[in-house]
Motif scaffolding. Structure first.
Motif, PDB file in Angstrom:
ATOM      1  N   GLU A  38       0.835  -1.195   0.000  1.00  0.00           N
ATOM      2  CA  GLU A  38       0.000   0.000   0.000  1.00  0.00           C
ATOM      3  C   GLU A  38       0.878   1.257   0.000  1.00  0.00           C
ATOM      4  O   GLU A  38       2.041   1.209   0.393  1.00  0.00           O
ATOM      5  N   PRO A  39       0.306   2.402  -0.467  1.00  0.00           N
ATOM      6  CA  PRO A  39       1.059   3.666  -0.368  1.00  0.00           C
ATOM      7  C   PRO A  39       1.402   3.977   1.081  1.00  0.00           C
ATOM      8  O   PRO A  39       0.622   3.692   1.991  1.00  0.00           O
ATOM      9  N   VAL A  40       2.548   4.561   1.307  1.00  0.00           N
ATOM     10  CA  VAL A  40       2.996   4.925   2.649  1.00  0.00           C
ATOM     11  C   VAL A  40       3.252   6.432   2.675  1.00  0.00           C
ATOM     12  O   VAL A  40       4.027   6.950   1.867  1.00  0.00           O
ATOM     13  N   ILE A  41       2.585   7.120   3.622  1.00  0.00           N
ATOM     14  CA  ILE A  41       2.719   8.572   3.749  1.00  0.00           C
ATOM     15  C   ILE A  41       3.352   8.907   5.099  1.00  0.00           C
ATOM     16  O   ILE A  41       2.939   8.378   6.139  1.00  0.00           O
ATOM     17  N   GLY A  72       7.372  12.527   3.373  1.00  0.00           N
ATOM     18  CA  GLY A  72       7.461  11.844   2.081  1.00  0.00           C
ATOM     19  C   GLY A  72       6.266  10.954   1.826  1.00  0.00           C
ATOM     20  O   GLY A  72       5.504  10.612   2.738  1.00  0.00           O
ATOM     21  N   ALA A  73       6.092  10.578   0.566  1.00  0.00           N
ATOM     22  CA  ALA A  73       5.040   9.647   0.159  1.00  0.00           C
ATOM     23  C   ALA A  73       5.648   8.646  -0.814  1.00  0.00           C
ATOM     24  O   ALA A  73       6.421   9.028  -1.699  1.00  0.00           O
ATOM     25  N   THR A  74       5.315   7.373  -0.648  1.00  0.00           N
ATOM     26  CA  THR A  74       5.869   6.297  -1.477  1.00  0.00           C
ATOM     27  C   THR A  74       4.746   5.393  -1.954  1.00  0.00           C
ATOM     28  O   THR A  74       3.889   4.989  -1.161  1.00  0.00           O
ATOM     29  N   VAL A  75       4.761   5.067  -3.260  1.00  0.00           N
ATOM     30  CA  VAL A  75       3.780   4.133  -3.824  1.00  0.00           C
ATOM     31  C   VAL A  75       4.531   3.003  -4.523  1.00  0.00           C
ATOM     32  O   VAL A  75       5.720   3.120  -4.832  1.00  0.00           O
ATOM     33  N   ILE A  76       3.790   1.913  -4.791  1.00  0.00           N
ATOM     34  CA  ILE A  76       4.375   0.724  -5.415  1.00  0.00           C
ATOM     35  C   ILE A  76       4.261   0.827  -6.936  1.00  0.00           C
ATOM     36  O   ILE A  76       3.243   1.253  -7.464  1.00  0.00           O
ATOM     37  N   ILE A  77       5.316   0.422  -7.623  1.00  0.00           N
ATOM     38  CA  ILE A  77       5.276   0.247  -9.078  1.00  0.00           C
ATOM     39  C   ILE A  77       5.044  -1.240  -9.326  1.00  0.00           C
ATOM     40  O   ILE A  77       5.947  -2.066  -9.160  1.00  0.00           O
ATOM     41  N   LEU A 108       0.738  10.256  -7.772  1.00  0.00           N
ATOM     42  CA  LEU A 108       1.908   9.374  -7.664  1.00  0.00           C
ATOM     43  C   LEU A 108       1.595   7.967  -8.163  1.00  0.00           C
ATOM     44  O   LEU A 108       2.374   7.365  -8.911  1.00  0.00           O
ATOM     45  N   GLN A 109       0.433   7.435  -7.754  1.00  0.00           N
ATOM     46  CA  GLN A 109       0.081   6.072  -8.151  1.00  0.00           C
ATOM     47  C   GLN A 109      -0.176   5.976  -9.652  1.00  0.00           C
ATOM     48  O   GLN A 109       0.204   4.989 -10.297  1.00  0.00           O
ATOM     49  N   SER A 110      -0.793   7.019 -10.224  1.00  0.00           N
ATOM     50  CA  SER A 110      -1.021   7.025 -11.668  1.00  0.00           C
ATOM     51  C   SER A 110       0.302   7.064 -12.422  1.00  0.00           C
ATOM     52  O   SER A 110       0.479   6.369 -13.434  1.00  0.00           O
ATOM     53  N   ALA A 111       1.227   7.870 -11.928  1.00  0.00           N
ATOM     54  CA  ALA A 111       2.552   7.905 -12.551  1.00  0.00           C
ATOM     55  C   ALA A 111       3.226   6.541 -12.444  1.00  0.00           C
ATOM     56  O   ALA A 111       3.858   6.064 -13.396  1.00  0.00           O
ATOM     57  N   THR A 116       3.876  -8.578 -10.267  1.00  0.00           N
ATOM     58  CA  THR A 116       5.207  -8.518  -9.670  1.00  0.00           C
ATOM     59  C   THR A 116       5.530  -7.087  -9.267  1.00  0.00           C
ATOM     60  O   THR A 116       5.271  -6.141 -10.010  1.00  0.00           O
ATOM     61  N   CYS A 117       6.082  -6.925  -8.061  1.00  0.00           N
ATOM     62  CA  CYS A 117       6.468  -5.592  -7.600  1.00  0.00           C
ATOM     63  C   CYS A 117       7.814  -5.234  -8.219  1.00  0.00           C
ATOM     64  O   CYS A 117       8.836  -5.853  -7.921  1.00  0.00           O
ATOM     65  N   TRP A 118       7.806  -4.224  -9.115  1.00  0.00           N
ATOM     66  CA  TRP A 118       9.047  -3.815  -9.761  1.00  0.00           C
ATOM     67  C   TRP A 118       9.866  -2.914  -8.853  1.00  0.00           C
ATOM     68  O   TRP A 118      11.089  -2.963  -8.860  1.00  0.00           O
ATOM     69  N   GLY A 119       9.195  -2.046  -8.069  1.00  0.00           N
ATOM     70  CA  GLY A 119       9.927  -1.131  -7.206  1.00  0.00           C
ATOM     71  C   GLY A 119       8.991  -0.089  -6.611  1.00  0.00           C
ATOM     72  O   GLY A 119       7.797  -0.332  -6.440  1.00  0.00           O
ATOM     73  N   THR A 120       9.540   1.085  -6.285  1.00  0.00           N
ATOM     74  CA  THR A 120       8.738   2.140  -5.649  1.00  0.00           C
ATOM     75  C   THR A 120       9.021   3.487  -6.298  1.00  0.00           C
ATOM     76  O   THR A 120      10.092   3.720  -6.862  1.00  0.00           O
ATOM     77  N   LEU A 121       8.022   4.369  -6.185  1.00  0.00           N
ATOM     78  CA  LEU A 121       8.139   5.762  -6.622  1.00  0.00           C
ATOM     79  C   LEU A 121       7.837   6.637  -5.420  1.00  0.00           C
ATOM     80  O   LEU A 121       6.808   6.466  -4.768  1.00  0.00           O
ATOM     81  N   GLY A 122       8.739   7.589  -5.100  1.00  0.00           N
ATOM     82  CA  GLY A 122       8.558   8.397  -3.904  1.00  0.00           C
ATOM     83  C   GLY A 122       8.850   9.863  -4.110  1.00  0.00           C
ATOM     84  O   GLY A 122       9.583  10.252  -5.036  1.00  0.00           O
ATOM     85  N   ALA A 123       8.248  10.690  -3.233  1.00  0.00           N
ATOM     86  CA  ALA A 123       8.488  12.135  -3.214  1.00  0.00           C
ATOM     87  C   ALA A 123       8.821  12.544  -1.780  1.00  0.00           C
ATOM     88  O   ALA A 123       8.201  12.038  -0.830  1.00  0.00           O
ATOM     89  N   HIS A 124       9.790  13.461  -1.600  1.00  0.00           N
ATOM     90  CA  HIS A 124      10.250  13.811  -0.250  1.00  0.00           C
ATOM     91  C   HIS A 124      10.543  15.311  -0.145  1.00  0.00           C
ATOM     92  O   HIS A 124      10.953  15.959  -1.120  1.00  0.00           O
ATOM     93  N   THR A 125      10.357  15.819   1.078  1.00  0.00           N
ATOM     94  CA  THR A 125      10.654  17.223   1.353  1.00  0.00           C
ATOM     95  C   THR A 125      11.404  17.339   2.677  1.00  0.00           C
ATOM     96  O   THR A 125      11.382  16.431   3.512  1.00  0.00           O
ATOM     97  N   THR A 126      12.019  18.499   2.870  1.00  0.00           N
ATOM     98  CA  THR A 126      12.743  18.752   4.121  1.00  0.00           C
ATOM     99  C   THR A 126      11.871  19.491   5.131  1.00  0.00           C
ATOM    100  O   THR A 126      12.363  19.886   6.192  1.00  0.00           O
ATOM    101  N   GLU A 127      10.615  19.701   4.805  1.00  0.00           N
ATOM    102  CA  GLU A 127       9.668  20.330   5.713  1.00  0.00           C
ATOM    103  C   GLU A 127       8.444  19.440   5.856  1.00  0.00           C
ATOM    104  O   GLU A 127       8.131  18.646   4.962  1.00  0.00           O
TER     105      GLU A 127
END
Length: 806
Positions: free
Chosen positions: A299-302, A326-331, A359-362, A336-347
């Motif tokens: 599942e997506p992780v926020i 940050g937010a991370t979704v599964i590719i 993110l999931q659509s991408a 088969t799980c190929w990997g993950t796509l994530g976005a991150h900030t310092t705030e």
């Protein structure tokens, strides 16, 4: 639907469009999406492309208690005989139908089916909109939006949006149809992807006109277009990372590929990170990191604030860059799980549902592109590799050979080529089946690779032919060393289903530049050398020489003339006496073929029997030989000559002949000679190719009176166990052991061992190729039973042999 709900709805629609779903699941997801966003319930009416008939496939109602009534509405609207329903009107006219307020008086005055009127009353229908669904200029059907309880007011923009929804639904259904009909066909899948791209473009334009909040969809549309271009996967991943960074307004984005062999996540692409991380860093895929946790949960992780996170800890990458949220979704690539796509900030940041949907659509678009990339990579691999052995095929071999020749020309080097042909491999396929044949081919490939050096190529050229490409070779001796290695690994029999098979190979060797300056000529000349090996007995190798081409031309002429030889009475049987050396008496003869060619002269068996085996002419030639020998024995008996039995050679092709025994009996009975007067000979190499078939055939011949001998003994790698099984009464020692038995202690020991072994098994022994009195004396001292060779007489025509025995 309120304007703020539009982006979420379109994100979900895009997710459906970019997913590979089956047909029923697509319909369910589409109707679930529509209800309750646009109606209390809806129906989807489709037209059968083949019959033109209409069917309402699905009905969804927001109130579970009214599902049954909605289903009855669906059934009755499609079966209305006069087609007076809204769907019928839309499908007929192509126009959308809007009924903003439906009164009981309107229903009562209509010509609808009475029961359908009752259903409408019970459902409390107040507003009705029906919109047509078209894809690529073809009407798929219509979708109805129904409101109950209270009237629904629709403006022009609402109707336009509903038409876009219907268009999206049509594409989703058509996409699902395409997927279900063409699953596994890459070309048609690309057609579906083109349709998705076109829809993304339409959605992008529509959203841009209505609200600026749909910038994510615009980014997804660009990403979808990019995914369909002819770019590498690495380029797509890099651009996706930048798109995510820009669209979400984050400082960092990353794409990690899961490596199941090491259970690691590889940093494939990213944006914003310090140099040295992307393309090199690896992280453990356990649940202690955000991406690893996402992989495990599916599942997506926020993460709003990483400092307060209890589920996992920050990786060195996140710590180094002081990441807070940050937010991370599964590719997900197929299942088969190929990997993950994530976005991150310092705030600290709150990621909205729209952000996660983006993110999931991408990630879904990436998954489609990855799947297509893998399919294309697999197609490229299959185009250049043999499907049975999984080694390079002819196309890849010729390409690599051309490259190596060009490199050798620049560097003044040499390129070696070994052309291999498996001897009598066709008989394995014909007798044991192609499954066992394929197993042998795979094992041959493995053994050849064991002889190859790093950088060499082992390829299957076709059928039972292989080629070894040896670049950067220094001399012919080095090439011959590899050929000797191949012969050595072929000495070990092949074990299949507890059955041991002997497979031999004939090899032709050629060197660039002296034996050919192009790939085509080098392969041709190596192949020519293979035929020379076959002519002299197979199971060996020869370096190509220029005079082989002259012999090749002669061979082609012989092959053409062989068809005429039998009909034109050009074949003869000559007889070589076999002498009881203790009594110095001729006791038998070996029948040997001779071809009296009208222009070439006498052609010996070694020059035409292999051709006869390949073309199948060996079968009528053998039957003619058997009849000729039987008639000659009958004539000698009638003339009062001493009883002479005759040995006749069987070829490998005869062992596979289903009616061999029946034909032998028919010929002998027709001539009127006892089968006990004729002995069949097979070589040891031939016997070991398929020991079970050999035993069965020889037993059948023995049962009808034919005796059998094992020829060329000592050259075919047979074991004592096999020798014990073979129903033979005689061993014939190969002449190669007699040639130096006087001066070579090893050859002498072999001859002595063979004679001792044969006598232990109650077998008689005949020595072939006896040429000197010393050899004869040596054989007499060992108790050898009989011999043949030039010391006694060469093979003679029938008349000359008759004078000899008279």
């Amino acid at each position: 639907m309120s304007p703020e709900d539009i982006p979420a709805f379109l994100a979900q629609a895009n997710e459906i469009l970019t997913s590979s779903l089956d047909y029923e699941e697509t319909l369910n997801r589409v109707t679930n999406l529509i209800v309750p966003h646009f109606a209390d319930w809806c129906t989807i009416s489709l037209i059968d492309a083949k019959t033109g008939e209409r069917s309402n496939l699905l009905a969804k109602h927001v109130d579970p208690k009214k599902v049954r009534l909605a289903e009855e509405w669906r059934e009755r609207t499609v079966t209305d005989p006069d087609e007076r329903t809204g769907e019928a009107y839309v499908l007929k006219t192509g126009k959308s139908l809007l009924l903003p307020e439906i009164t009981r008086e309107m229903i009562a005055a209509s010509k609808l089916d009475p029961r359908l009127k009752e259903v409408i009353y019970e459902l409390k229908l107040h507003s009705y909109v029906c919109v047509g669904m078209q894809v690529r200029g073809v009407t798929l059907g219509a979708i109805s939006f129904i409101w109950a309880e209270s009237p629904k007011t629709y403006c022009d923009e609402d109707i336009a949006l509903l038409e876009i929804v219907a268009k999206s639904v049509a594409v989703a259904i058509d996409n699902a149809r395409l997927y279900s009909e063409t699953q596994g066909e890459l070309n048609k899948r690309k057609q579906a992807e083109v349709e998705v791209r076109r829809l993304n473009q339409e959605l992008q334009e529509t959203v841009r006109e209505r609200t600026e909040s749909l910038s994510h969809q615009a980014t997804l549309a660009k990403l979808g277009q990019l995914a369909l271009r002819d770019i590498t996967l690495t380029q797509l991943l890099d651009q996706t990372a930048r798109y995510v960074q820009e669209a979400l307004g984050v400082e960092y984005s990353k794409i990690l590929e899961y490596l199941p062999e090491s259970n690691e996540l590889f940093f494939r692409a990213g944006a914003g990170w310090d140099p040295g991380w992307v393309g090199t860093a690896r992280f453990q895929a356990g649940p202690h990191s955000q991406s690893g946790f996402a992989l495990g949960s599916g599942e997506p992780v926020i993460v709003k604030n990483l400092r307060n996170e209890k589920r996992f800890t920050a990786t060195p990458l996140l710590k180094k860059h002081k990441i807070i949220s940050g937010a991370t979704v599964i590719i997900q690539d197929n299942d088969t799980c190929w990997g993950t796509l994530g976005a991150h900030t310092t705030e600290a940041r709150i990621y909205s549902k729209e952000d996660i949907n983006f993110l999931q659509s991408a990630a879904n678009i990436l998954a489609l592109a990855i799947d297509r990339s893998r399919a294309e990579e697999n197609m490229r691999y299959q185009a250049f590799h043999d499907s049975v052995t999984d080694i390079p095929n002819r196309a890849l071999l010729e390409d690599r050979l051309t490259v190596e020749i060009a490199r050798a020309e620049r560097n003044k080097g040499k390129v070696g080529l070994i052309f291999l042909d498996l001897d009598h491999f066709k008989y394995i396929n014909d007798s044991l089946g192609h499954m066992i044949g394929d197993f042998i081919l795979r094992e041959v490939a493995r053994r050849l690779q064991s002889c190859a050096r790093a950088g060499d190529t082992v390829a299957r050229f076709g059928g039972d032919e292989f080629i070894m490409l040896i670049p950067d070779i220094t001399s012919a001796d080095e090439l011959e060393g590899i050929a000797k290695c191949v012969l050595e690994v072929f000495h070990t029999s092949f074990t299949v289903d507890q059955q041991e098979l002997t497979v031999n190979t004939s090899m032709g060797l050629a060197l660039y530049p002296q034996d050919g300056e192009t790939a085509e000529i080098l392969i041709k000349n190596a192949d020519t050398a293979v035929y020379r090996v076959k002519e002299i007995g197979r199971n060996g190798y020869r370096m190509y020489t220029k005079n082989m081409n002259i012999k090749g031309t002669q061979r082609l002429r012989i092959e053409n003339d062989l068809n005429k030889a039998l009909k034109s009475h050009q074949l003869e049987i000559w007889y070589q006496p076999i002498v009881d050396i203790a009594k110095n008496k001729i006791v038998a003869a070996e029948a040997l073929l001779r071809w009296q060619h009208p222009t070439i002269g006498i052609i010996y068996p070694g020059d035409f029997v292999p051709l006869a085996e390949e073309t199948g002419l060996i079968i009528p030639i053998f039957e003619w030989s058997l009849q000729t020998v039987a008639e000659q024995i009958k004539k000698w008996d009638a003339d009062g000559f001493p009883q002479i039995d005759v040995c006749l050679n069987l070829s490998a092709r005869q062992l596979e002949q289903n009616n061999l025994i029946e034909r032998c009996v028919e010929i002998i009975d027709m001539v009127g000679v006892s089968s006990k007067r004729i002995e069949v000979e097979i070589t040891e190499t031939m016997a070991m190719q398929n020991i079970d078939q050999t035993v069965e055939t020889l037993r059948g011949l023995r049962d009808v009176g034919f005796d059998a001998a094992l020829d060329d003994f000592g050259t075919g790698h047979s074991s004592l166990n096999y020798l014990r099984r073979l129903p033979v009464s005689k061993l014939k020692i190969d002449s190669s052991f007699l040639r130096d038995c006087i001066n070579n202690p090893q050859d002498a020991a072999i001859v002595k061992a063979i004679i001792s072994l044969a006598h232990t098994l109650n077998l008689r022994v005949v020595a072939e190729g006896v040429e000197t009195q010393d050899q004869l004396a040596f054989l007499l001292s060992l108790g050898c039973n009989a011999a043949q060779g030039y010391l006694f007489n060469p093979a003679l025509p029938a008349a000359a042999f008759a004078e000899l025995i008279h």
